[in-house]
Scaffold this motif. Structure first.
Motif, PDB file in Angstrom:
ATOM      1  N   ALA A 193      17.311  27.711  58.759  1.00 59.16           N
ATOM      2  CA  ALA A 193      18.225  28.745  59.254  1.00 59.16           C
ATOM      3  C   ALA A 193      17.431  29.966  59.724  1.00 59.16           C
ATOM      4  O   ALA A 193      17.730  30.555  60.774  1.00 59.16           O
ATOM      5  CB  ALA A 193      19.214  29.133  58.154  1.00 59.16           C
ATOM      6  N   ARG A 226      27.428  26.052  45.583  1.00 58.13           N
ATOM      7  CA  ARG A 226      26.462  27.104  45.898  1.00 58.13           C
ATOM      8  C   ARG A 226      26.013  27.043  47.357  1.00 58.13           C
ATOM      9  O   ARG A 226      25.953  28.061  48.051  1.00 58.13           O
ATOM     10  CB  ARG A 226      25.221  26.948  45.018  1.00 58.13           C
ATOM     11  CG  ARG A 226      25.391  27.690  43.727  1.00 58.13           C
ATOM     12  CD  ARG A 226      24.044  28.225  43.299  1.00 58.13           C
ATOM     13  NE  ARG A 226      23.868  27.937  41.889  1.00 58.13           N
ATOM     14  CZ  ARG A 226      22.755  28.151  41.223  1.00 58.13           C
ATOM     15  NH1 ARG A 226      21.686  28.609  41.856  1.00 58.13           N
ATOM     16  NH2 ARG A 226      22.692  27.884  39.959  1.00 58.13           N
ATOM     17  N   GLN A 265      28.341  28.322  50.085  1.00 59.26           N
ATOM     18  CA  GLN A 265      28.458  29.771  50.327  1.00 59.26           C
ATOM     19  C   GLN A 265      27.677  30.181  51.563  1.00 59.26           C
ATOM     20  O   GLN A 265      27.891  31.258  52.117  1.00 59.26           O
ATOM     21  CB  GLN A 265      27.959  30.554  49.105  1.00 59.26           C
ATOM     22  CG  GLN A 265      28.863  30.363  47.886  1.00 59.26           C
ATOM     23  CD  GLN A 265      28.281  30.976  46.623  1.00 59.26           C
ATOM     24  OE1 GLN A 265      27.204  31.562  46.640  1.00 59.26           O
ATOM     25  NE2 GLN A 265      28.996  30.834  45.522  1.00 59.26           N
ATOM     26  N   LYS A 266      26.726  29.327  51.976  1.00 56.51           N
ATOM     27  CA  LYS A 266      25.865  29.678  53.120  1.00 56.51           C
ATOM     28  C   LYS A 266      26.054  28.770  54.329  1.00 56.51           C
ATOM     29  O   LYS A 266      25.843  29.200  55.461  1.00 56.51           O
ATOM     30  CB  LYS A 266      24.387  29.616  52.698  1.00 56.51           C
ATOM     31  CG  LYS A 266      24.004  30.638  51.648  1.00 56.51           C
ATOM     32  CD  LYS A 266      22.519  30.618  51.346  1.00 56.51           C
ATOM     33  CE  LYS A 266      22.163  29.410  50.486  1.00 56.51           C
ATOM     34  NZ  LYS A 266      20.778  29.451  49.998  1.00 56.51           N
ATOM     35  N   TYR A 267      26.372  27.487  54.079  1.00 58.22           N
ATOM     36  CA  TYR A 267      26.385  26.505  55.167  1.00 58.22           C
ATOM     37  C   TYR A 267      27.615  25.612  55.055  1.00 58.22           C
ATOM     38  O   TYR A 267      28.164  25.458  53.969  1.00 58.22           O
ATOM     39  CB  TYR A 267      25.116  25.632  55.090  1.00 58.22           C
ATOM     40  CG  TYR A 267      23.853  26.447  55.060  1.00 58.22           C
ATOM     41  CD1 TYR A 267      23.452  27.176  56.177  1.00 58.22           C
ATOM     42  CD2 TYR A 267      23.076  26.528  53.905  1.00 58.22           C
ATOM     43  CE1 TYR A 267      22.303  27.964  56.149  1.00 58.22           C
ATOM     44  CE2 TYR A 267      21.929  27.312  53.859  1.00 58.22           C
ATOM     45  CZ  TYR A 267      21.553  28.023  54.980  1.00 58.22           C
ATOM     46  OH  TYR A 267      20.431  28.815  54.947  1.00 58.22           O
ATOM     47  N   ASP A 269      17.496  27.053  54.014  1.00 60.02           N
ATOM     48  CA  ASP A 269      17.248  28.459  54.372  1.00 60.02           C
ATOM     49  C   ASP A 269      16.048  28.598  55.315  1.00 60.02           C
ATOM     50  O   ASP A 269      16.035  29.466  56.193  1.00 60.02           O
ATOM     51  CB  ASP A 269      16.992  29.304  53.112  1.00 60.02           C
ATOM     52  CG  ASP A 269      18.244  29.501  52.278  1.00 60.02           C
ATOM     53  OD1 ASP A 269      19.347  29.170  52.755  1.00 60.02           O
ATOM     54  OD2 ASP A 269      18.107  29.995  51.145  1.00 60.02           O
ATOM     55  N   GLY A 285      20.814  24.619  48.770  1.00 59.76           N
ATOM     56  CA  GLY A 285      20.630  25.051  50.163  1.00 59.76           C
ATOM     57  C   GLY A 285      19.361  25.854  50.410  1.00 59.76           C
ATOM     58  O   GLY A 285      19.155  26.364  51.513  1.00 59.76           O
TER      59      GLY A 285
END
Ligand SMILES: [Zn+2]
Length: 287
Positions: A114, A132, A135-137, A111, A107
């Motif tokens: 984002a 992994r 955890q963000k998207y 970033d 990801g």
């Protein structure tokens, strides 16, 4: 490391062009380790062997830790390359665009989007990488053509992905079907098989065909595929001097040595350096 996955139990023979299905391919060159690079009339290059289902599972399961984030220095360079890739596509993007990165790895490329206020989604085949990124998207793990994804994207990214896929048209048509009107497909970090270096270095081209990197494209072949899906080519570039990998004086000398070897009927002694035209970046817009 990659060679471990080229044991016979992990390979299958490829008898037709993976893009168009044609069986009239010409042998382009012996690509090493008993595999042959083929060139189809449609412009596609492909390896005559590729990873089978067991090979794909074994290769992608843990590639995040094994390859993608294994060497710190390479990660730092890739991070700088993400900036180059991002800045090019940013000029095409509207505010708060809905973005899907197919093969999003951990990801880190998302970033960039984002941070600029775009709305990010990912698809990832490798289990560790998917965990992994998730955890963000919002990330969907699995084989992109088979996933149930809600359409309406303004941008779909294939960054360094299409050389691995066994059924490219399933990926192209899935992407086209998920775009909003006027949406974009961004293909980047994609080896250009009609580059000067591929022609000179052949199997010593850094991004030559292997059972893993099993299919290669040209700008024309990709443009033709997306045109058939109603997507026009609206951007095309070949990053080199702006990349963290370029060293023109050193690279020109390396290419010069390879040309000399070729003119004597010999294989180049070294792998190809970074060079103008090696990697292609293309943008397609759905009408
Ligand atoms: Zn073909």
């Amino acid at each position: 490391m990659e060679g471990d996955f080229f044991a016979q139990c992990y390979l299958e023979k490829v008898n037709a062009c993976p893009v168009c299905g044609g069986q009239e391919s010409q042998t382009a060159y012996a690509a090493g380790e008993g595999v042959v690079a083929q060139k189809c009339a449609c412009g596609t290059y492909y390896c005559d062997h590729r990873l089978n289902q067991a090979g794909l599972s074994a290769y992608w399961q843990d590639y995040q830790n094994r390859e993608h984030s294994a060497v710190e220095e390479e990660c730092a360079l890739r991070q700088r390359m993400y900036v180059v890739d991002y800045e090019y596509i940013a000029q095409f993007l509207k505010a708060k665009a809905k973005v899907l990165d197919v093969g999003c790895a951990d990801g880190l490329f998302l970033d960039m989007f984002a941070a600029a206020g775009h709305v990010c989604h990912g698809v990832e085949f490798g289990h560790e990488a998917a965990l992994r990124a998730a955890q963000k998207y919002p990330v969907q793990e699995g084989y992109f053509p088979d996933l149930d994804i809600t359409p309406g994207f303004d941008l779909i990214i294939f960054r360094g992905v299409l050389q691995y896929v066994h059924a490219p048209r399933d990926f192209f048509s899935k992407a086209a079907s998920l775009l909003a009107p006027g949406g974009l497909v961004y293909v980047t970090a994609q080896p250009n098989m009609e580059s000067f270096c591929h022609r000179v270095f052949r199997k010593k081209f850094r991004f030559s065909l292997t059972p893993c990197d099993c299919v290669g494209y040209t700008p024309q072949s990709l443009a033709g595929e997306f045109a058939a899906l109603g997507c026009d080519t609206v951007g095309q570039t070949f990053f080199y001097e702006e990349t963290p990998y370029a060293n023109p004086e050193r690279d020109i000398q390396a290419v010069s040595r390879a040309v000399e070897a070729k003119n004597k009927g010999q294989e180049p002694a070294e792998f190809s350096p970074p060079f103008w035209g090696n990697m292609m970046t293309m943008v397609f817009r759905k009408g």
